[in-house]
Motif scaffolding. Structure first.
Motif, PDB file in Angstrom:
ATOM      1  N   LEU A 412     -36.378 -18.955 -38.466  1.00 52.27           N
ATOM      2  CA  LEU A 412     -36.046 -20.301 -37.989  1.00 52.27           C
ATOM      3  C   LEU A 412     -34.652 -20.720 -38.451  1.00 52.27           C
ATOM      4  N   THR A 413     -34.301 -20.345 -39.664  1.00 53.59           N
ATOM      5  CA  THR A 413     -32.974 -20.702 -40.167  1.00 53.59           C
ATOM      6  C   THR A 413     -31.876 -20.068 -39.314  1.00 53.59           C
ATOM      7  N   ASN A 414     -32.051 -18.792 -38.962  1.00 49.79           N
ATOM      8  CA  ASN A 414     -31.054 -18.134 -38.117  1.00 49.79           C
ATOM      9  C   ASN A 414     -30.932 -18.802 -36.752  1.00 49.79           C
ATOM     10  N   LEU A 415     -32.077 -19.076 -36.124  1.00 50.11           N
ATOM     11  CA  LEU A 415     -32.049 -19.691 -34.795  1.00 50.11           C
ATOM     12  C   LEU A 415     -31.490 -21.104 -34.844  1.00 50.11           C
ATOM     13  N   SER A 431     -40.273 -26.876 -31.741  1.00 45.76           N
ATOM     14  CA  SER A 431     -41.683 -27.131 -31.433  1.00 45.76           C
ATOM     15  C   SER A 431     -42.483 -25.855 -31.663  1.00 45.76           C
ATOM     16  N   VAL A 432     -43.726 -26.050 -32.101  1.00 47.11           N
ATOM     17  CA  VAL A 432     -44.642 -24.929 -32.339  1.00 47.11           C
ATOM     18  C   VAL A 432     -45.944 -25.263 -31.624  1.00 47.11           C
ATOM     19  N   GLU A 433     -46.404 -24.338 -30.779  1.00 49.43           N
ATOM     20  CA  GLU A 433     -47.623 -24.560 -30.014  1.00 49.43           C
ATOM     21  C   GLU A 433     -48.604 -23.434 -30.262  1.00 49.43           C
ATOM     22  N   MET A 434     -49.895 -23.795 -30.132  1.00 50.95           N
ATOM     23  CA  MET A 434     -50.953 -22.792 -30.254  1.00 50.95           C
ATOM     24  C   MET A 434     -51.060 -22.036 -28.937  1.00 50.95           C
ATOM     25  N   ARG A 435     -50.749 -20.746 -28.991  1.00 47.02           N
ATOM     26  CA  ARG A 435     -50.811 -19.932 -27.776  1.00 47.02           C
ATOM     27  C   ARG A 435     -52.195 -19.354 -27.564  1.00 47.02           C
ATOM     28  N   ALA A 436     -52.858 -18.932 -28.628  1.00 45.72           N
ATOM     29  CA  ALA A 436     -54.226 -18.406 -28.538  1.00 45.72           C
ATOM     30  C   ALA A 436     -54.828 -18.446 -29.932  1.00 45.72           C
ATOM     31  N   GLN A 437     -56.128 -18.663 -29.995  1.00 48.46           N
ATOM     32  CA  GLN A 437     -56.834 -18.702 -31.271  1.00 48.46           C
ATOM     33  C   GLN A 437     -57.994 -17.721 -31.216  1.00 48.46           C
ATOM     34  N   PHE A 446     -43.076 -20.387 -31.083  1.00 47.20           N
ATOM     35  CA  PHE A 446     -42.029 -21.248 -31.630  1.00 47.20           C
ATOM     36  C   PHE A 446     -40.923 -21.384 -30.584  1.00 47.20           C
ATOM     37  N   MET A 447     -40.365 -22.582 -30.471  1.00 46.63           N
ATOM     38  CA  MET A 447     -39.261 -22.814 -29.542  1.00 46.63           C
ATOM     39  C   MET A 447     -38.181 -23.645 -30.233  1.00 46.63           C
ATOM     40  N   VAL A 448     -36.944 -23.206 -30.098  1.00 46.36           N
ATOM     41  CA  VAL A 448     -35.792 -23.921 -30.641  1.00 46.36           C
ATOM     42  C   VAL A 448     -34.879 -24.251 -29.458  1.00 46.36           C
ATOM     43  N   ARG A 449     -34.817 -25.546 -29.121  1.00 43.69           N
ATOM     44  CA  ARG A 449     -33.997 -25.986 -27.981  1.00 43.69           C
ATOM     45  C   ARG A 449     -32.761 -26.703 -28.495  1.00 43.69           C
ATOM     46  N   ASP A 450     -31.654 -26.510 -27.809  1.00 46.40           N
ATOM     47  CA  ASP A 450     -30.437 -27.230 -28.165  1.00 46.40           C
ATOM     48  C   ASP A 450     -29.749 -27.695 -26.883  1.00 46.40           C
ATOM     49  N   THR A 451     -28.748 -28.518 -27.058  1.00 41.56           N
ATOM     50  CA  THR A 451     -27.958 -29.032 -25.926  1.00 41.56           C
ATOM     51  C   THR A 451     -26.515 -28.555 -26.064  1.00 41.56           C
ATOM     52  N   PHE A 513     -40.041 -17.484 -29.726  1.00 38.20           N
ATOM     53  CA  PHE A 513     -40.639 -16.263 -30.260  1.00 38.20           C
ATOM     54  C   PHE A 513     -42.099 -16.542 -30.589  1.00 38.20           C
ATOM     55  N   THR A 514     -42.880 -15.494 -30.629  1.00 39.39           N
ATOM     56  CA  THR A 514     -44.310 -15.607 -30.925  1.00 39.39           C
ATOM     57  C   THR A 514     -44.626 -14.811 -32.189  1.00 39.39           C
ATOM     58  N   LEU A 515     -45.614 -15.308 -32.930  1.00 41.98           N
ATOM     59  CA  LEU A 515     -46.067 -14.641 -34.158  1.00 41.98           C
ATOM     60  C   LEU A 515     -47.588 -14.697 -34.207  1.00 41.98           C
ATOM     61  N   ARG A 516     -48.158 -13.675 -34.827  1.00 39.60           N
ATOM     62  CA  ARG A 516     -49.594 -13.661 -35.100  1.00 39.60           C
ATOM     63  C   ARG A 516     -49.802 -13.833 -36.600  1.00 39.60           C
TER      64      ARG A 516
END
Length: 925
Positions: A412-415, A431-437, A446-451, A513-516
């Motif tokens: 996250l720091t790099n992004l 933002s962080v969303e639950m993709r599957a449980q 995880f999503m990092v958006r910028d303008t 990016f996604t993580l398990r």
């Protein structure tokens, strides 16, 4: 071969005889059937020709009852047709025998059944070899006189004739026999023709097959002999020509093989020479790789050691009195040194990832806190550029997860660093969303958006390549090595995730990016907050940034707070329980306007909270002093906001009260751990809560103590030398006095399946390292044999509000806040734990020096000291040193030797030196 020959002959016979047999059977059956019925019909016709004239001739005699006349008529007809007529009888209208041509033993057989009328038409009855024909005798004179029809004419009687069918049957059988004889003759003739066909066709084909089989085996000199006709002769010539061609090709091929063999020998000799050369080159390459790794490790050691001194003394100088110019120069030096240190760390991480030697940790951590720590660290850089940072986490994500928090923070720091670097105005939204449980793990996105400036499609292809950037001018304008995204991609891939981006030039970018991550049963501090008192409270939210306002409003709604949103301060008449007034970063603050707004807001709520950018810390102190308001820094974390809201009402954290305010439990507890630091800490925590504590340094000591006295509860470490916790527990269960004593496992693993494994191994419950004070008290209360069933419902926890952002482990060697937390808030205990670690570091350093100097050094001894150091780090607030120890421990357990882990050992030495240097400001002189 036999099978093929038999198959061919069988097919010829079948195809020759089968049609003949089928056609012959059909014709014979049809002929026999027709002939059979023709003969029967002929007999019936002959009988009808006899009986019908008799019935007409007998009419007058029967009308005048003249038996003798009727007898003469039927006797004459009997004698004339005696070859097949057995008997002729005449019956009157009453169905009584009138006259017969001869004696018959059974006249009833020729009669109509009594009681039934005589039919007016001829009838026949077939009985085995006998045929009985009956014809009525009509009074034809009356038929003419009275104009009656045949069906109503008066019947004078009837005449019956019995015919013998023996000769008929014999003739029928002769016809059937003749048909069979014809069929058999036809089959014999077909068989003769089939045998001839087999002799003329199948035998040559079989001979050809044998010749082809010999050719296949390599006998290329055989040929097909004999005279054949038609297509068979053409086939013979073709096979002989093929054999000749194969023979010529075989000779040519043998010559080519000999030539190729000669060439192959020469090639093998050349390959053998090349293999020797390649083996020498391989050894040189391995030696070069070893030298490169050693150089990289030495370079890291040599560069980071003076850099640590530069950074450390720069920070010390910044604490002294100096002019603004001097302070600015030193801050520039510190920033440049930190940038250089980050570049070195990137190069080392890239080298480890390329070599596959970067091991990941699996430890429990608070997910929300880990993300907010990254946001807090990046806030100052973002706020200096006037950028707003937001963090939105899906509420369905568990509070506690198991993984490598430092590497997730690094990703996250790099992004975020890239987004901040290439964005001049607007927002950086995470933002962080639950993709599957799933049952034991969750998949997060995880999503990092910028303008920012955005990335073209052509430039996106170069992003994840080492030492390259999207635009050659980027490095000159913004700086950087081009390794950040490469390291990020490799870390994500190593965590079984994927990473990508969507971007358009001049319209911003979105990296995702996604993580398990595995779930943990360990309770988190956020789960003990009692938020019932905030239900249905009203809050006025003033936030100029729409995205930041949306995130805050969503979170407050989840807590049950009624939120009213305003983008700026307006005239309000309604009273609110809370007012959250946020200031935008990068915006020039008008002090007089700000004071006026605060005064107006104080009139509509007694609980005013002001969110200020991280670059305005002095302003926050000023507002708290002048207006008696709570001030928190942006970006606003959940825990900071909740603590600010909860400070205005009685504390209702579900944590146990402090040890000074409760009575010690009347328990005798044994604590077992091979690490002195761990054992000291758990003993200190237990002594404040139970009456008696017995400490054991090994599993064998614990078993010996268990045979001498009874314990109410046993806290057992799992990983210990000589005798691990599971084996020690089994021996303790075998004793008489402690067979029913609850044994609590103390382990560093917190994955959801670990609990089940330990329970199956005989443990009653488990604690995770580092031990949380409130969790320990909860375990003691649960397993207290003297507990009151209602006691657990009145348990209270003590919590202290958050006091600012936590310092990242990547920025300093010692995280004193974490050390205090792990020492239950006791400064003296935290200092003692840190002192034990600092005193043990020289011994570990000496072991590492000996291992580096001696290639045959015992790996088991090195692993023992690394594991012991790892355990000590868990309670001393040194997360980076703890992470390095965990990495080295995993590598050593995987079979790596000292040469393989030289860079990590040098890095460990550097970090130990940093810990010793940093510990001076926390330890008493």
């Amino acid at each position: 071969m036999i099978k093929s020959r038999y198959g061919l002959r069988a097919r010829v016979i079948t195809l020759t005889l089968a049609p003949t047999l089928i056609i012959g059977l059909l014709l014979s059956a049809l002929f026999s059937f027709n002939r059979y019925h023709d003969l029967e019909n002929q007999v019936v016709k002959d009988g009808s020709n006899i009986i019908e004239p008799l019935s007409i001739a007998s009419e007058d005699s029967l009308r005048h009852n003249s038996r003798e006349a009727v007898r003469r008529i039927i006797s004459y007809a009997h004698r004339k047709n005696s070859d097949f007529v057995r008997s002729i009888a005449v019956f009157d209208a009453n169905n009584e025998l009138f006259v017969t041509s001869n004696y018959h033993p059974n006249f009833e057989k020729m009669m109509y059944p009594k009681g039934k009328p005589i039919p007016t038409l001829n009838t026949s009855l077939l009985d085995e070899n006998t045929l009985i024909l009956r014809a009525p005798i009509l009074d034809e004179s009356r038929l003419v006189d009275s104009n009656l029809n045949e069906t109503t004419a008066p019947i004078l009687g009837y005449i019956a004739i019995e015919l013998d069918l023996s000769s008929l049957r014999l003739q029928q059988y002769q016809e059937i026999f003749s048909a069979c004889i014809v069929l058999i003759i036809g089959l014999i003739l077909s068989g003769i023709f089939a045998v001839r066909l087999m002799h003329d066709v199948t035998k040559p084909i079989t001979n050809m097959k044998n010749v082809v089989d010999k050719i296949r085996r390599g006998h290329l000199d055989v040929r097909i002999e004999g005279t054949l006709h038609g297509e068979l002769d053409d086939l013979k010539k073709g096979i002989n020509a093929m054999a000749m061609s194969l023979s010529e090709y075989h000779v040519e091929m043998q010559h080519s093989i000999d030539q190729a063999t000669s060439d192959l020998r020469e090639t093998l000799e050349q390959l053998e020479i090349q293999n020797v050369e390649l083996d020498i080159a391989k050894k040189r390459a391995q030696e070069a790789a070893r030298i490169k790794s050693e150089f990289l490790a030495n370079m890291s050691h040599e560069l980071r050691t003076p850099l640590n001194g530069v950074i450390g003394f720069t920070r010390q100088m910044l604490k002294t009195q100096m002019t603004n110019s001097q302070k600015d120069y030193l801050q520039t030096i510190e920033k440049s040194a930190n940038n250089l240190l980050n570049i070195i760390n990137d190069i080392l991480d890239f080298s480890k990832l390329e070599a596959g030697k970067l091991a990941l940790e699996n430890i429990p951590f608070e997910f929300q806190d880990a993300l907010e720590e990254v946001i807090s660290l990046q806030a100052t850089t973002a706020h200096e550029k006037g950028l707003e940072l937001t963090l939105k986490v899906d509420s369905t994500i568990p509070a506690g997860l198991v993984g490598d928090p430092l590497r997730i923070q690094q990703i996250l720091t790099n992004l975020m660093g890239n987004s901040i670097k290439f964005t001049e105005h607007g927002n950086i939204d995470i933002s962080v969303e639950m993709r599957a449980q799933h049952e034991d793990y969750v998949e997060l996105q995880f999503m990092v958006r910028d303008t920012g400036i955005g990335i073209s499609e052509r430039q996106q292809a170069q992003l994840f390549q080492a030492f390259s950037q999207a635009d050659a001018s980027i490095s000159r304008r913004y700086g950087g090595t081009g390794l950040g995204l490469v390291i990020t991609q490799k870390l994500v891939n190593q965590m079984d995730g994927e990473i990508s981006l969507t971007s358009r030039l001049h319209q911003g970018s979105t990296f995702w990016f996604t993580l398990r991550l595995h779930q943990t049963d360990m309770p988190m501090s956020s789960s003990f907050l009692e938020l019932d008192t905030l239900q249905d409270k009203s809050l006025l939210l003033i936030e100029p940034n729409r995205q930041a306002a949306s995130v805050l409003q969503h979170f407050l709604d989840e807590c049950g707070i009624k939120v009213v949103y305003r983008s700026g301060v307006t005239q309000e008449s309604q009273q609110y329980d809370f007012v959250l007034y946020n200031l935008s970063p990068g915006q020039e603050i008008n002090r007089s306007e700000l004071h006026e707004n605060l005064g107006a807001l104080k009139t509509i709520s007694h609980h005013l909270i002001v969110g200020v950018p991280s670059t305005e810390i002095a302003l926050a102190d000023e507002l708290m002093k002048d207006f008696a308001v709570l001030s928190i820094t942006k970006p606003i974390s959940r825990k900071k906001l909740l603590n600010a809201l909860l400070t205005h009402r009685p504390v209702t954290f579900k944590e146990l009260s402090t040890p000074d305010s409760i009575d010690r439990l009347p328990l005798t507890v044994m604590a077992v751990d091979d690490n002195p630091a761990n054992l000291k800490l758990i003993t200190a925590l237990l002594k404040e809560r139970v009456a008696n504590v017995i400490s054991c340094k090994s599993g064998m000591d614990a078993v010996q103590e268990a045979t001498q006295r009874h314990f109410d509860i046993i806290l057992m470490d799992i990983q210990m030398p000589h005798m691990d916790g599971v084996a020690a527990s089994e021996k303790i269960r075998a004793t008489d006095i402690n067979s029913q004593t609850p044994i609590i496992a103390v382990t560093a693993h917190a994955m959801s399946g670990e609990r089940d494994r330990l329970l199956k191994a005989g443990m009653d419950d488990y604690l995770t390292k580092p031990i949380e004070e409130h969790v320990l008290q909860q375990v003691l209360s649960n397993w207290n044999p003297h507990r009151d069933p209602e006691q657990l419902e009145t348990v209270r926890f003590d919590a202290s509000p958050e006091t600012g952002p936590v310092v990242s482990a990547t920025e300093t060697a010692i995280n004193w806040e974490a050390a205090l937390k792990q020492a239950a808030g006791k400064t003296d205990l935290a200092q003692e734990m840190l002192r034990m670690l600092v005193d043990y570091i020289p011994q570990v350093s000496q072991v590492i020096e000996e291992a580096l100097a001696d290639d045959d050094y015992s790996i088991e001894d090195l692993l023992h000291h690394i594991h012991k150091l790892h355990g000590s780090c868990a309670y001393s607030g040194v997360p980076r040193l703890q992470s390095l120890c965990g990495t080295l421990e995993n590598l050593l357990r995987a079979g790596s030797n000292v040469i393989d882990i030289e860079p990590e050992l040098f890095e460990l030495q550097d970090e130990m030196d940093k810990v010793i240097t940093s510990a001076e400001q926390y330890l008493p002189a």
